[in-house]
Design an enzyme around this catalytic site. Structure first.
Site, PDB file in Angstrom:
ATOM      1  N   ASP A  30       0.858  -1.182   0.000  1.00 13.06           N
ATOM      2  CA  ASP A  30       0.000   0.000   0.000  1.00 13.06           C
ATOM      3  C   ASP A  30       0.894   1.232   0.000  1.00 13.06           C
ATOM      4  OD1 ASP A  30      -3.272   0.147   0.802  1.00 13.06           O
ATOM      5  OD2 ASP A  30      -2.150   2.032   0.854  1.00 13.06           O
ATOM      6  N   LYS A  35      -0.689   2.901   7.226  1.00 10.93           N
ATOM      7  CA  LYS A  35      -1.438   1.647   7.183  1.00 10.93           C
ATOM      8  C   LYS A  35      -0.486   0.442   7.208  1.00 10.93           C
ATOM      9  CE  LYS A  35      -5.662   1.301   4.842  1.00 10.93           C
ATOM     10  NZ  LYS A  35      -6.495   1.176   3.648  1.00 10.93           N
ATOM     11  N   THR A  86     -11.875   2.411  -6.383  1.00 15.22           N
ATOM     12  CA  THR A  86     -12.432   3.061  -7.586  1.00 15.22           C
ATOM     13  C   THR A  86     -13.637   3.884  -7.126  1.00 15.22           C
ATOM     14  OG1 THR A  86     -13.675   1.003  -7.976  1.00 15.22           O
ATOM     15  CG2 THR A  86     -11.693   1.346  -9.286  1.00 15.22           C
ATOM     16  N   THR A 121     -13.340  -3.074  -8.791  1.00 12.04           N
ATOM     17  CA  THR A 121     -14.541  -3.011  -9.636  1.00 12.04           C
ATOM     18  C   THR A 121     -14.360  -1.877 -10.638  1.00 12.04           C
ATOM     19  OG1 THR A 121     -15.850  -3.809  -7.785  1.00 12.04           O
ATOM     20  CG2 THR A 121     -17.052  -2.714  -9.572  1.00 12.04           C
ATOM     21  N   LYS A 249     -34.818  -8.538   2.391  1.00 16.11           N
ATOM     22  CA  LYS A 249     -35.143  -7.931   3.689  1.00 16.11           C
ATOM     23  C   LYS A 249     -35.464  -6.463   3.463  1.00 16.11           C
ATOM     24  CE  LYS A 249     -32.297 -10.561   6.800  1.00 16.11           C
ATOM     25  NZ  LYS A 249     -30.864 -10.399   6.570  1.00 16.11           N
ATOM     26  N   GLY A 251     -36.282  -2.636   4.586  1.00 17.59           N
ATOM     27  CA  GLY A 251     -35.690  -1.825   5.657  1.00 17.59           C
ATOM     28  C   GLY A 251     -35.562  -0.388   5.239  1.00 17.59           C
ATOM     29  N   CYS A 258     -20.327  -0.142  -1.951  1.00 15.88           N
ATOM     30  CA  CYS A 258     -20.460  -0.794  -3.264  1.00 15.88           C
ATOM     31  C   CYS A 258     -21.780  -0.560  -3.971  1.00 15.88           C
ATOM     32  CB  CYS A 258     -20.205  -2.287  -3.108  1.00 15.88           C
ATOM     33  SG  CYS A 258     -18.486  -2.618  -2.708  1.00 15.88           S
ATOM     34  N   LYS A 261     -22.442   3.060  -5.131  1.00 16.26           N
ATOM     35  CA  LYS A 261     -21.437   3.468  -6.125  1.00 16.26           C
ATOM     36  C   LYS A 261     -21.596   2.698  -7.431  1.00 16.26           C
ATOM     37  CE  LYS A 261     -17.136   1.543  -5.418  1.00 16.26           C
ATOM     38  NZ  LYS A 261     -16.634   0.789  -6.553  1.00 16.26           N
ATOM     39  N   LYS A 318     -24.326  -1.652   7.821  1.00 19.32           N
ATOM     40  CA  LYS A 318     -24.831  -2.983   8.155  1.00 19.32           C
ATOM     41  C   LYS A 318     -24.083  -3.455   9.395  1.00 19.32           C
ATOM     42  CE  LYS A 318     -22.522  -6.392   5.726  1.00 19.32           C
ATOM     43  NZ  LYS A 318     -22.321  -7.276   4.579  1.00 19.32           N
TER      44      LYS A 318
HETATM   45  N1  LIG Z   1     -15.255  -3.054   0.065  1.00 16.88           N
HETATM   46  C1  LIG Z   1     -15.869  -4.096  -0.444  1.00 16.88           C
HETATM   47  O1  LIG Z   1     -16.647  -4.775   0.214  1.00 16.88           O
HETATM   48  C2  LIG Z   1     -15.628  -4.485  -1.881  1.00 16.88           C
HETATM   49  C3  LIG Z   1     -16.092  -5.726  -2.339  1.00 16.88           C
HETATM   50  C4  LIG Z   1     -15.887  -6.081  -3.689  1.00 16.88           C
HETATM   51  C5  LIG Z   1     -15.231  -5.206  -4.542  1.00 16.88           C
HETATM   52  N2  LIG Z   1     -14.791  -4.007  -4.069  1.00 16.88           N
HETATM   53  C6  LIG Z   1     -14.037  -3.153  -4.991  1.00 16.88           C
HETATM   54  O2  LIG Z   1     -12.636  -3.359  -4.717  1.00 16.88           O
HETATM   55  C7  LIG Z   1     -11.897  -2.140  -4.861  1.00 16.88           C
HETATM   56  C8  LIG Z   1     -11.194  -1.804  -3.549  1.00 16.88           C
HETATM   57  O3  LIG Z   1     -12.185  -1.538  -2.566  1.00 16.88           O
HETATM   58  P1  LIG Z   1     -11.814  -1.377  -1.014  1.00 16.88           P
HETATM   59  O4  LIG Z   1     -13.099  -1.188  -0.293  1.00 16.88           O
HETATM   60  O5  LIG Z   1     -10.877  -2.464  -0.626  1.00 16.88           O
HETATM   61  O6  LIG Z   1     -11.018   0.013  -1.094  1.00 16.88           O
HETATM   62  P2  LIG Z   1     -10.284   0.805   0.084  1.00 16.88           P
HETATM   63  O7  LIG Z   1     -10.485   2.233  -0.210  1.00 16.88           O
HETATM   64  O8  LIG Z   1     -10.672   0.240   1.401  1.00 16.88           O
HETATM   65  O9  LIG Z   1      -8.728   0.444  -0.126  1.00 16.88           O
HETATM   66  C9  LIG Z   1      -7.980   0.807  -1.247  1.00 16.88           C
HETATM   67  C10 LIG Z   1      -6.503   0.847  -0.850  1.00 16.88           C
HETATM   68  O10 LIG Z   1      -5.707   1.078  -2.017  1.00 16.88           O
HETATM   69  C11 LIG Z   1      -4.601   1.876  -1.626  1.00 16.88           C
HETATM   70  N3  LIG Z   1      -3.983   2.498  -2.814  1.00 16.88           N
HETATM   71  C12 LIG Z   1      -4.497   3.451  -3.609  1.00 16.88           C
HETATM   72  N4  LIG Z   1      -3.594   3.767  -4.580  1.00 16.88           N
HETATM   73  C13 LIG Z   1      -2.513   2.992  -4.383  1.00 16.88           C
HETATM   74  C14 LIG Z   1      -1.259   2.849  -5.045  1.00 16.88           C
HETATM   75  N5  LIG Z   1      -0.945   3.598  -6.107  1.00 16.88           N
HETATM   76  N6  LIG Z   1      -0.374   1.961  -4.573  1.00 16.88           N
HETATM   77  C15 LIG Z   1      -0.667   1.215  -3.482  1.00 16.88           C
HETATM   78  N7  LIG Z   1      -1.830   1.294  -2.807  1.00 16.88           N
HETATM   79  C16 LIG Z   1      -2.739   2.177  -3.258  1.00 16.88           C
HETATM   80  C17 LIG Z   1      -5.193   2.875  -0.654  1.00 16.88           C
HETATM   81  O11 LIG Z   1      -4.200   3.481   0.144  1.00 16.88           O
HETATM   82  C18 LIG Z   1      -6.160   1.965   0.133  1.00 16.88           C
HETATM   83  O12 LIG Z   1      -5.513   1.422   1.282  1.00 16.88           O
HETATM   84  C19 LIG Z   1     -12.931  -1.109  -5.319  1.00 16.88           C
HETATM   85  O13 LIG Z   1     -12.922  -1.081  -6.723  1.00 16.88           O
HETATM   86  C20 LIG Z   1     -14.246  -1.662  -4.811  1.00 16.88           C
HETATM   87  O14 LIG Z   1     -15.348  -1.235  -5.591  1.00 16.88           O
HETATM   88  C21 LIG Z   1     -14.958  -3.635  -2.772  1.00 16.88           C
HETATM   89  O1  LIG Z   2     -32.008  -8.103   2.077  1.00 15.87           O
HETATM   90  C1  LIG Z   2     -31.217  -7.160   2.227  1.00 15.87           C
HETATM   91  C2  LIG Z   2     -29.810  -7.314   2.097  1.00 15.87           C
HETATM   92  C3  LIG Z   2     -28.996  -6.210   2.273  1.00 15.87           C
HETATM   93  N1  LIG Z   2     -29.525  -4.993   2.561  1.00 15.87           N
HETATM   94  C4  LIG Z   2     -28.622  -3.819   2.700  1.00 15.87           C
HETATM   95  O2  LIG Z   2     -27.768  -3.774   1.563  1.00 15.87           O
HETATM   96  C5  LIG Z   2     -26.516  -3.192   1.903  1.00 15.87           C
HETATM   97  C6  LIG Z   2     -25.378  -4.046   1.395  1.00 15.87           C
HETATM   98  O3  LIG Z   2     -25.337  -5.260   2.125  1.00 15.87           O
HETATM   99  P1  LIG Z   2     -24.348  -6.458   1.733  1.00 15.87           P
HETATM  100  O4  LIG Z   2     -24.544  -6.819   0.325  1.00 15.87           O
HETATM  101  O5  LIG Z   2     -24.513  -7.515   2.739  1.00 15.87           O
HETATM  102  O6  LIG Z   2     -22.931  -5.782   1.984  1.00 15.87           O
HETATM  103  P2  LIG Z   2     -21.699  -5.291   1.089  1.00 15.87           P
HETATM  104  O7  LIG Z   2     -20.496  -5.515   1.901  1.00 15.87           O
HETATM  105  O8  LIG Z   2     -21.996  -3.919   0.580  1.00 15.87           O
HETATM  106  O9  LIG Z   2     -21.610  -6.316  -0.166  1.00 15.87           O
HETATM  107  C7  LIG Z   2     -22.115  -6.025  -1.453  1.00 15.87           C
HETATM  108  O10 LIG Z   2     -21.197  -5.234  -2.201  1.00 15.87           O
HETATM  109  C8  LIG Z   2     -19.883  -5.849  -2.354  1.00 15.87           C
HETATM  110  C9  LIG Z   2     -18.995  -4.840  -3.063  1.00 15.87           C
HETATM  111  O11 LIG Z   2     -19.162  -4.851  -4.451  1.00 15.87           O
HETATM  112  C10 LIG Z   2     -20.037  -7.144  -3.139  1.00 15.87           C
HETATM  113  O12 LIG Z   2     -18.748  -7.737  -3.312  1.00 15.87           O
HETATM  114  C11 LIG Z   2     -20.982  -8.090  -2.390  1.00 15.87           C
HETATM  115  O13 LIG Z   2     -21.173  -9.274  -3.146  1.00 15.87           O
HETATM  116  C12 LIG Z   2     -22.321  -7.364  -2.188  1.00 15.87           C
HETATM  117  O14 LIG Z   2     -23.216  -8.189  -1.426  1.00 15.87           O
HETATM  118  C13 LIG Z   2     -26.550  -2.996   3.421  1.00 15.87           C
HETATM  119  O15 LIG Z   2     -26.834  -1.645   3.704  1.00 15.87           O
HETATM  120  C14 LIG Z   2     -27.691  -3.892   3.894  1.00 15.87           C
HETATM  121  O16 LIG Z   2     -28.318  -3.411   5.054  1.00 15.87           O
HETATM  122  C15 LIG Z   2     -30.899  -4.830   2.701  1.00 15.87           C
HETATM  123  O17 LIG Z   2     -31.382  -3.735   2.969  1.00 15.87           O
HETATM  124  N2  LIG Z   2     -31.703  -5.927   2.533  1.00 15.87           N
END
Ligand SMILES: NC(=O)c1ccc[n+]([C@@H]2O[C@H](COP(=O)([O-])OP(=O)(O)OC[C@H]3O[C@@H](n4cnc5c(N)ncnc54)[C@H](O)[C@@H]3O)[C@@H](O)[C@H]2O)c1
Ligand SMILES: O=c1ccn([C@@H]2O[C@H](COP(=O)(O)OP(=O)(O)O[C@H]3O[C@H](CO)[C@@H](O)[C@H](O)[C@H]3O)[C@@H](O)[C@H]2O)c(=O)[nH]1
Length: 443
Positions: A30, A35, A86, A121, A249, A251, A258, A261, A318
């Site tokens: 990172d 961090k 992203t 993503t 669910k 609510g 995610c 966005k 959540k």
């Molecule tokens: N958070 C989720 O639940 C989730 C789930 C699935 C997909 N995604 C996708 O995955 C991606 C990452 O999400 P996240 O929530 O982990 O992001 P985040 O913001 O928590 O973490 C991103 C990290 O990348 C680092 N970074 C940025 N530029 C950098 C560079 N040039 N070199 C090294 N490190 C660098 C930042 O310092 C940060 O620590 C996004 O595209 C998001 O949409 C997120």
């Molecule tokens: O029946 C439901 C299920 C979820 N939620 C809400 O939906 C949001 C997202 O919930 P959840 O999907 O469990 O959490 P995330 O961590 O945001 O995960 C989603 O977003 C991620 C980032 O892209 C994906 O990787 C996952 O597959 C996708 O589930 C929260 O506010 C929940 O309260 C509801 O209101 N009703």
């Protein structure tokens, strides 16, 4: 396999630790010096159940390292995974500056053939841009693959170790073989496809789940008007295998980093090719409106909210996360402040993140649910933390000024409520003991 994961956020850190747990040699990089120092000291900067234990074990076994030295980490690896953020741009599209910056660094540091994976993503076509950027900066051969991530916050470790599927989008057989090998211990359900389809699978999956949530929220709003119970309706619908019971669910709507966005980004991806994604636009609109049902019910129960103490239970989007990104609680608290109410807020772990977003002098920061409820005119449950669901309702009634409970997550059973005399307002279910004072058009 030697793997370097760039970006140690929710996705990069959890993926890196899990790949190390599978016996690979993983370097997590990172650019955030603080961090990496924290991680090296054995402290996990995010709340994610099970992650610390796994990371500690991987550090001890020597399978996991942390660094800020991107160049060296790239040179060490056979597979380089991009997992940087992203975030949304003001217009709704995805900001690709971090992905593109990393692509330039990868190009500048390649020292031989590697597989480059985009796990962030990203809009359709971005992997091709990444490929072009890398190619411009190197003479070495490489292959590119889109391997989107589907983990959920709060269950990220178990989701990563037990995925429903792994999607690999690539035009290279060599990359497909190598990445199948890497993911084989996790699942047999490996989908090999083209890059653009892989990128689209991620957005389509999130958009579909968001659609299910907005759909059931609309049904809930209708249930309130016709006297049906949305939990019964969702239960009855979900038994149909073609529908499925999950993500039904009702609510206060979806939040998090995610769904909000990615739905907006997909609308923009469609707009860029002159396609008007009407359904998804409605999904977003329904979601933006849904949170204000809480305010509407407060009005019905209390009339004017001026000077009223309103306990807010739950600030995270959540349970089991300290993430407040796009949490519906933000706009609910802001609206309460606009209406002159005094929000007494609490959350087991998300308070400090919430305070970074809103730090209004009228907010009462409370350490526990009962402290927030002390003298309150109403309690609003916004995040279904176990502690809040299991609260002693008799005790709650004793500490409140008026026994009004607005349940934004349908978390309380009728049986639990039999113990008190609460005026109870759930979502899409009949209210109990309510004598509505005023009904206002809020929006
Ligand atoms: N958070 C989720 O639940 C989730 C789930 C699935 C997909 N995604 C996708 O995955 C991606 C990452 O999400 P996240 O929530 O982990 O992001 P985040 O913001 O928590 O973490 C991103 C990290 O990348 C680092 N970074 C940025 N530029 C950098 C560079 N040039 N070199 C090294 N490190 C660098 C930042 O310092 C940060 O620590 C996004 O595209 C998001 O949409 C997120
Ligand atoms: O029946 C439901 C299920 C979820 N939620 C809400 O939906 C949001 C997202 O919930 P959840 O999907 O469990 O959490 P995330 O961590 O945001 O995960 C989603 O977003 C991620 C980032 O892209 C994906 O990787 C996952 O597959 C996708 O589930 C929260 O506010 C929940 O309260 C509801 O209101 N009703």
């Amino acid at each position: 396999m030697k793997i370097t994961v760039i970006g140690t956020g929710y996705v990069g850190l959890v993926s890196g630790v899990c790949y190390a747990h599978l016996g690979n040699e993983v370097i997590c990089v990172d650019k955030d010096v603080q961090k990496i120092a924290t991680l090296k000291a054995g402290v996990i900067p995010i709340y994610e159940p099970g992650l610390k234990e796994l990371a500690d074990a991987c550090m001890e076994s020597g399978h996991l390292q942390y660094t800020t030295d991107l160049g060296e980490a790239i040179q060490e690896a056979e597979v380089v995974i991009i997992a940087v953020g992203t975030p949304p741009l003001p217009g709704g599209g995805a900001d690709l500056q971090f992905v593109e910056a990393v692509a330039r660094e990868i190009g500048a540091n390649l020292n031989g053939y590697k597989v480059i994976v985009v796990k962030s993503t990203v809009p359709v076509g971005t992997n091709e841009t990444v490929e072009e950027i890398i190619a411009r900066h190197t003479i070495h051969a490489f292959d590119i693959a889109s391997v989107p991530e589907f983990l959920r916050e709060g269950t990220a470790v178990s989701d990563t170790l037990n995925p429903d599927r792994i999607v690999i989008g690539t035009k290279s057989d060599k990359a497909a073989d190598r990445l199948s090998e890497l993911h084989k211990p996790l699942t047999n359900q490996i989908v090999i496809t083209d890059i653009r389809s892989a990128e689209m699978i991620k957005y389509a999956s999130n958009a579909f789940l968001a659609t299910k949530i907005s759909f059931i929220n609309e049904i809930a709003n209708l249930c309130e008007k016709v006297g049906a119970d949305v939990t019964e309706v969702a239960g009855g619908m979900g038994l149909d295998k073609r529908i499925g019971g999950s993500f039904l669910k009702a609510g206060i709507g979806y939040g998090g980093s995610c769904f909000p966005k990615d739905t907006k980004a997909l609308i923009q991806i469609a707009g860029n090719v002159e396609y008007d994604f009407k359904l998804l636009k409605s999904v977003v609109e329904v979601n933006n409106h849904q949170r204000f049902g809480v305010i509407d019910k407060l009005y019905r129960a209390l009339g004017s909210l001026q000077g009223k103490r309103i306990a807010i239970w739950g600030l995270a989007f959540k349970p089991d996360t300290d993430d407040v990104r796009e949490s519906p609680a933000i706009e609910i608290v802001e609206r309460l402040l606009e209406l002159g109410a005094v929000p007494a807020v609490t959350d087991p772990i998300a308070m400090s993140n919430f305070r970074k977003l809103i730090n209004h002098p009228s907010i009462q920061w409370s350490a526990t649910a009962l402290e927030a409820a002390q003298g309150a005119d109403a309690v609003c449950l916004l995040t279904e933390w176990q502690d809040y669901i299991q609260v002693d309702l008799r005790k709650l009634e004793q500490v409140m000024a008026r026994p009004i409970l607005i349940d934004g997550r349908n978390a309380y059973s009728t049986k639990q409520l039999e113990t008190g005399r609460f005026a109870y307002y759930p979502v899409g279910r009949p209210a109990l003991n309510n004598e509505d004072i005023a009904i206002h058009e809020m929006i």
